[in-house]
Motif scaffolding. Structure first.
Motif, PDB file in Angstrom:
ATOM      1  N   GLY A 120       0.536  -1.329   0.067  1.00 43.24           N
ATOM      2  CA  GLY A 120       0.169  -0.181   0.463  1.00 43.24           C
ATOM      3  C   GLY A 120       0.812   1.192   0.510  1.00 43.24           C
ATOM      4  N   VAL A 121       2.137   1.038   0.034  1.00 42.66           N
ATOM      5  CA  VAL A 121       3.390   2.661   0.353  1.00 42.66           C
ATOM      6  C   VAL A 121       3.438   2.287  -1.660  1.00 42.66           C
ATOM      7  CG1 VAL A 121       3.352   2.008   1.966  1.00 42.66           C
ATOM      8  CG2 VAL A 121       5.091   1.485   0.820  1.00 42.66           C
ATOM      9  N   GLU A 122       4.067   3.723  -1.684  1.00 40.84           N
ATOM     10  CA  GLU A 122       4.488   3.561  -2.916  1.00 40.84           C
ATOM     11  C   GLU A 122       6.015   4.106  -3.258  1.00 40.84           C
ATOM     12  OE1 GLU A 122       2.710   7.907  -4.944  1.00 40.84           O
ATOM     13  OE2 GLU A 122       0.902   6.268  -5.368  1.00 40.84           O
ATOM     14  N   SER A 123       6.508   3.960  -1.679  1.00 44.90           N
ATOM     15  CA  SER A 123       8.164   4.323  -1.594  1.00 44.90           C
ATOM     16  C   SER A 123       8.170   3.958  -0.421  1.00 44.90           C
ATOM     17  CB  SER A 123       8.139   5.599  -1.455  1.00 44.90           C
ATOM     18  OG  SER A 123       8.266   5.948  -2.599  1.00 44.90           O
ATOM     19  N   ALA A 124       9.077   3.029  -0.261  1.00 47.15           N
ATOM     20  CA  ALA A 124       9.813   1.502   0.891  1.00 47.15           C
ATOM     21  C   ALA A 124      11.797   1.716   0.977  1.00 47.15           C
ATOM     22  CB  ALA A 124       8.730   0.902   0.938  1.00 47.15           C
ATOM     23  N   ILE A 125      12.102   1.198   1.954  1.00 44.60           N
ATOM     24  CA  ILE A 125      13.198   1.005   1.101  1.00 44.60           C
ATOM     25  C   ILE A 125      13.616  -0.832   2.574  1.00 44.60           C
ATOM     26  CG2 ILE A 125      14.321   3.169   0.994  1.00 44.60           C
ATOM     27  CD1 ILE A 125      15.872   2.852   3.769  1.00 44.60           C
ATOM     28  N   TYR A 126      14.054  -1.530   1.988  1.00 41.94           N
ATOM     29  CA  TYR A 126      14.731  -2.662   2.764  1.00 41.94           C
ATOM     30  C   TYR A 126      16.016  -2.975   2.508  1.00 41.94           C
ATOM     31  CZ  TYR A 126      14.664  -7.975   3.537  1.00 41.94           C
ATOM     32  OH  TYR A 126      15.224  -8.822   4.149  1.00 41.94           O
ATOM     33  N   VAL A 127      16.689  -2.666   4.330  1.00 40.54           N
ATOM     34  CA  VAL A 127      17.652  -2.488   4.102  1.00 40.54           C
ATOM     35  C   VAL A 127      18.707  -3.425   5.493  1.00 40.54           C
ATOM     36  CG1 VAL A 127      19.672  -1.697   6.008  1.00 40.54           C
ATOM     37  CG2 VAL A 127      18.033   0.135   5.332  1.00 40.54           C
ATOM     38  N   THR A 128      19.411  -4.718   4.757  1.00 38.79           N
ATOM     39  CA  THR A 128      19.676  -5.823   4.992  1.00 38.79           C
ATOM     40  C   THR A 128      21.229  -6.139   6.224  1.00 38.79           C
ATOM     41  OG1 THR A 128      20.185  -8.054   5.128  1.00 38.79           O
ATOM     42  CG2 THR A 128      20.471  -7.190   3.343  1.00 38.79           C
ATOM     43  N   VAL A 129      21.479  -5.936   7.521  1.00 43.31           N
ATOM     44  CA  VAL A 129      22.329  -5.728   7.520  1.00 43.31           C
ATOM     45  C   VAL A 129      23.294  -6.897   8.387  1.00 43.31           C
ATOM     46  CG1 VAL A 129      23.449  -4.523   9.447  1.00 43.31           C
ATOM     47  CG2 VAL A 129      22.062  -3.392   8.612  1.00 43.31           C
ATOM     48  N   GLY A 130      24.034  -8.324   7.291  1.00 42.34           N
ATOM     49  CA  GLY A 130      24.672  -9.078   7.383  1.00 42.34           C
ATOM     50  C   GLY A 130      26.487  -9.332   7.723  1.00 42.34           C
ATOM     51  N   THR A 131      26.380 -10.161   6.833  1.00 42.51           N
ATOM     52  CA  THR A 131      27.625 -10.429   6.252  1.00 42.51           C
ATOM     53  C   THR A 131      28.083  -9.464   5.666  1.00 42.51           C
ATOM     54  OG1 THR A 131      27.246 -12.713   5.814  1.00 42.51           O
ATOM     55  CG2 THR A 131      28.729 -11.987   4.578  1.00 42.51           C
ATOM     56  N   GLY A 132      27.242  -8.344   4.650  1.00 39.44           N
ATOM     57  CA  GLY A 132      27.831  -7.372   3.924  1.00 39.44           C
ATOM     58  C   GLY A 132      25.976  -6.565   4.397  1.00 39.44           C
ATOM     59  N   VAL A 133      25.888  -5.326   4.099  1.00 40.53           N
ATOM     60  CA  VAL A 133      25.111  -4.609   4.183  1.00 40.53           C
ATOM     61  C   VAL A 133      24.580  -4.338   2.975  1.00 40.53           C
ATOM     62  CG1 VAL A 133      24.156  -2.073   4.688  1.00 40.53           C
ATOM     63  CG2 VAL A 133      25.723  -3.240   6.456  1.00 40.53           C
ATOM     64  N   GLY A 134      22.785  -4.492   2.029  1.00 39.90           N
ATOM     65  CA  GLY A 134      22.779  -4.081   1.483  1.00 39.90           C
ATOM     66  C   GLY A 134      21.204  -3.064   1.480  1.00 39.90           C
ATOM     67  N   VAL A 135      21.054  -2.228   0.184  1.00 39.87           N
ATOM     68  CA  VAL A 135      19.621  -0.907   0.584  1.00 39.87           C
ATOM     69  C   VAL A 135      19.029  -1.558  -0.381  1.00 39.87           C
ATOM     70  CG1 VAL A 135      18.900   0.795   1.689  1.00 39.87           C
ATOM     71  CG2 VAL A 135      20.705  -0.060   1.842  1.00 39.87           C
ATOM     72  N   GLY A 136      17.249  -1.791  -0.421  1.00 36.80           N
ATOM     73  CA  GLY A 136      16.747  -2.045  -1.632  1.00 36.80           C
ATOM     74  C   GLY A 136      15.598  -0.883  -1.412  1.00 36.80           C
ATOM     75  N   VAL A 137      15.569  -0.271  -2.566  1.00 39.77           N
ATOM     76  CA  VAL A 137      14.629   0.374  -3.293  1.00 39.77           C
ATOM     77  C   VAL A 137      14.306   0.505  -3.887  1.00 39.77           C
ATOM     78  CG1 VAL A 137      15.368   3.520  -3.219  1.00 39.77           C
ATOM     79  CG2 VAL A 137      17.182   2.190  -2.240  1.00 39.77           C
ATOM     80  N   TYR A 138      12.989   1.035  -3.070  1.00 41.84           N
ATOM     81  CA  TYR A 138      11.275   1.460  -3.550  1.00 41.84           C
ATOM     82  C   TYR A 138      10.935   2.354  -3.953  1.00 41.84           C
ATOM     83  CZ  TYR A 138       6.783  -0.096  -6.035  1.00 41.84           C
ATOM     84  OH  TYR A 138       5.315  -0.635  -6.572  1.00 41.84           O
ATOM     85  N   ILE A 139      11.298   3.613  -4.964  1.00 46.79           N
ATOM     86  CA  ILE A 139      10.638   4.484  -5.365  1.00 46.79           C
ATOM     87  C   ILE A 139       9.560   4.750  -5.857  1.00 46.79           C
ATOM     88  CG2 ILE A 139      11.023   7.066  -5.194  1.00 46.79           C
ATOM     89  CD1 ILE A 139      12.845   6.302  -2.843  1.00 46.79           C
ATOM     90  N   ASN A 140       8.223   5.812  -5.741  1.00 43.11           N
ATOM     91  CA  ASN A 140       6.910   6.321  -6.322  1.00 43.11           C
ATOM     92  C   ASN A 140       6.557   4.819  -7.199  1.00 43.11           C
ATOM     93  OD1 ASN A 140       7.713   8.377  -5.961  1.00 43.11           O
ATOM     94  ND2 ASN A 140       9.028   9.323  -6.922  1.00 43.11           N
ATOM     95  N   GLY A 141       7.019   3.719  -6.687  1.00 37.22           N
ATOM     96  CA  GLY A 141       5.705   2.847  -7.424  1.00 37.22           C
ATOM     97  C   GLY A 141       6.451   2.139  -8.062  1.00 37.22           C
ATOM     98  N   GLY A 142       8.178   2.332  -8.382  1.00 32.36           N
ATOM     99  CA  GLY A 142       9.396   1.516  -9.013  1.00 32.36           C
ATOM    100  C   GLY A 142      10.345   1.184  -8.444  1.00 32.36           C
ATOM    101  N   LEU A 143      11.236  -0.206  -8.782  1.00 32.11           N
ATOM    102  CA  LEU A 143      12.779   0.021  -8.122  1.00 32.11           C
ATOM    103  C   LEU A 143      13.371   1.140  -8.789  1.00 32.11           C
ATOM    104  CD1 LEU A 143      12.670  -4.028  -8.279  1.00 32.11           C
ATOM    105  CD2 LEU A 143      12.624  -2.621  -6.270  1.00 32.11           C
ATOM    106  N   LEU A 144      13.889   1.489  -7.591  1.00 32.41           N
ATOM    107  CA  LEU A 144      14.935   2.353  -8.249  1.00 32.41           C
ATOM    108  C   LEU A 144      16.250   1.666  -9.204  1.00 32.41           C
ATOM    109  CD1 LEU A 144      15.234   5.308  -8.249  1.00 32.41           C
ATOM    110  CD2 LEU A 144      16.720   4.445  -5.877  1.00 32.41           C
ATOM    111  N   HIS A 145      17.202   2.616 -10.551  1.00 30.57           N
ATOM    112  CA  HIS A 145      18.232   2.340 -11.049  1.00 30.57           C
ATOM    113  C   HIS A 145      18.677   3.617 -11.594  1.00 30.57           C
ATOM    114  CE1 HIS A 145      15.526  -2.026 -12.402  1.00 30.57           C
ATOM    115  NE2 HIS A 145      16.107  -1.995 -10.915  1.00 30.57           N
ATOM    116  N   GLY A 146      19.800   3.704 -11.887  1.00 29.34           N
ATOM    117  CA  GLY A 146      20.140   4.609 -12.571  1.00 29.34           C
ATOM    118  C   GLY A 146      21.598   4.881 -12.571  1.00 29.34           C
ATOM    119  N   LEU A 147      22.690   5.767 -12.243  1.00 27.28           N
ATOM    120  CA  LEU A 147      23.731   5.036 -13.338  1.00 27.28           C
ATOM    121  C   LEU A 147      24.114   3.587 -13.218  1.00 27.28           C
ATOM    122  CD1 LEU A 147      26.005   7.032 -14.556  1.00 27.28           C
ATOM    123  CD2 LEU A 147      27.004   7.006 -12.491  1.00 27.28           C
ATOM    124  N   VAL A 148      24.255   2.698 -11.407  1.00 24.54           N
ATOM    125  CA  VAL A 148      24.362   1.753 -11.837  1.00 24.54           C
ATOM    126  C   VAL A 148      23.071   1.344 -11.005  1.00 24.54           C
ATOM    127  CG1 VAL A 148      26.677   1.383 -12.397  1.00 24.54           C
ATOM    128  CG2 VAL A 148      25.764   2.035  -9.658  1.00 24.54           C
TER     129      VAL A 148
END
Length: 289
Positions: A120-148
């Motif tokens: 029900g949200v249009e923007s969310a992040i998922y942060v995983t802190v484990g062996t490494g740290v990663g962040v999934g970014v969902y912004i304005n209804g879609g997954l964020l890509h850009g330069l990379v």
């Protein structure tokens, strides 16, 4: 309709077959060895099912630019043998179905947006802190890509004034992964995190770094939901500590009732438990159709 999903990690590959509603019908895990051997096992698994598409949430870095000659490749990964590995092409050629492809953490946030804590949200992040740290970014209804693609696990942080640990990351001594990942905890304190559960100073320091990073993510991405997970966040007391530090670092600058009144519902664990990644991969397969 059957959809295949792969949560492709550096240590193991989780394969599953599900339907378009996210119901998982079967799953199997394989150790991550060299690409030829690993992909051979995964392809054999999926050939036993009449899947209509496949989604892959993969460790990276990845090339996600569909106009690029190396779209669908793992690029300059430090994992030996996997650099410049053509993931999408291998599975498309072998299975003859559309393949959706994204980072493992983007897959996880997609799973939570579709069926979990961020519905029900249009923007969310998922942060995983484990062996490494990663962040999934969902912004304005879609997954964020850009330069990379987002590499927000390497956001640079202020060091705690009493922390003299050199840092774990070979690229940045003071990034989040360098200071707050599981291996950083073990190297700094001499034991794995699960053996340090009663050491408050360990988790106060973790909360300082995670809370600082989440405050930075709020200031940059303005997410409507923040989901935290990974091995480090299995220390349940961390959630309350991180929330307090987020408020401290924001220092009243961002004014919203979710932060002032409902932060327990704003910074949360995944609703899908250990399944955001594999369910997100299945959703990537649905979208590939």
């Amino acid at each position: 309709m059957l959809i295949g999903g792969i949560e492709a990690g550096g240590t193991k590959m989780i394969c599953a077959v599900g339907d378009e509603n996210g119901t998982i019908l079967d799953r199997k895990s394989y150790p991550t060895r060299q690409p030829r051997e690993t992909f051979g096992e995964l392809i054999s698994y999926f050939k036993g099912w009449d899947i209509k598409a496949l989604g892959i949430g993969c460790f990276g870095p990845l090339d996600l630019n569909r106009q690029s000659e190396t779209y669908g490749y793992i690029t300059r990964t430090p994992k030996q043998g996997w650099e410049n590995c053509n993931v999408v092409g291998t599975f498309q050629d072998a299975l003859g179905v559309p393949v959706g492809f994204d980072t493992d953490v983007n897959g996880a946030v997609l799973g939570e947006v579709t069926w979990g804590a961020a519905q029900g949200v249009e923007s969310a992040i998922y942060v995983t802190v484990g062996t490494g740290v990663g962040v999934g970014v969902y912004i304005n209804g879609g997954l964020l890509h850009g330069l990379v693609h987002p590499e927000a696990g390497h956001i640079l942080l202020m060091r705690h004034p009493e922390d003299h640990y050199k840092g774990r990351c070979p690229y940045h001594g003071n990034c989040m992964e360098s200071l707050a990942s599981g291996p950083a905890v073990e190297e700094r304190w001499g034991q794995k995190g699960h053996l340090l559960a009663d050491r408050d100073e360990v988790w106060e320091l973790e909360a300082y770094y995670i809370g600082q990073a989440v405050a930075d993510y709020i200031l940059t991405y303005s997410p409507q939901k923040v989901i935290l997970w990974g091995g480090i966040m299995h220390q349940e007391k961390l959630f309350g500590m991180v929330r307090k530090d987020v408020v401290k670092f924001l220092n009243g600058y961002v004014s919203h009732k979710m932060l002032q009144e409902s932060i327990d519902d704003y910074i949360v664990a995944p609703a899908l438990g250990e399944d955001p990644g594999i369910k997100g991969a299945i959703r990537l397969g649905v979208l590939a159709l």
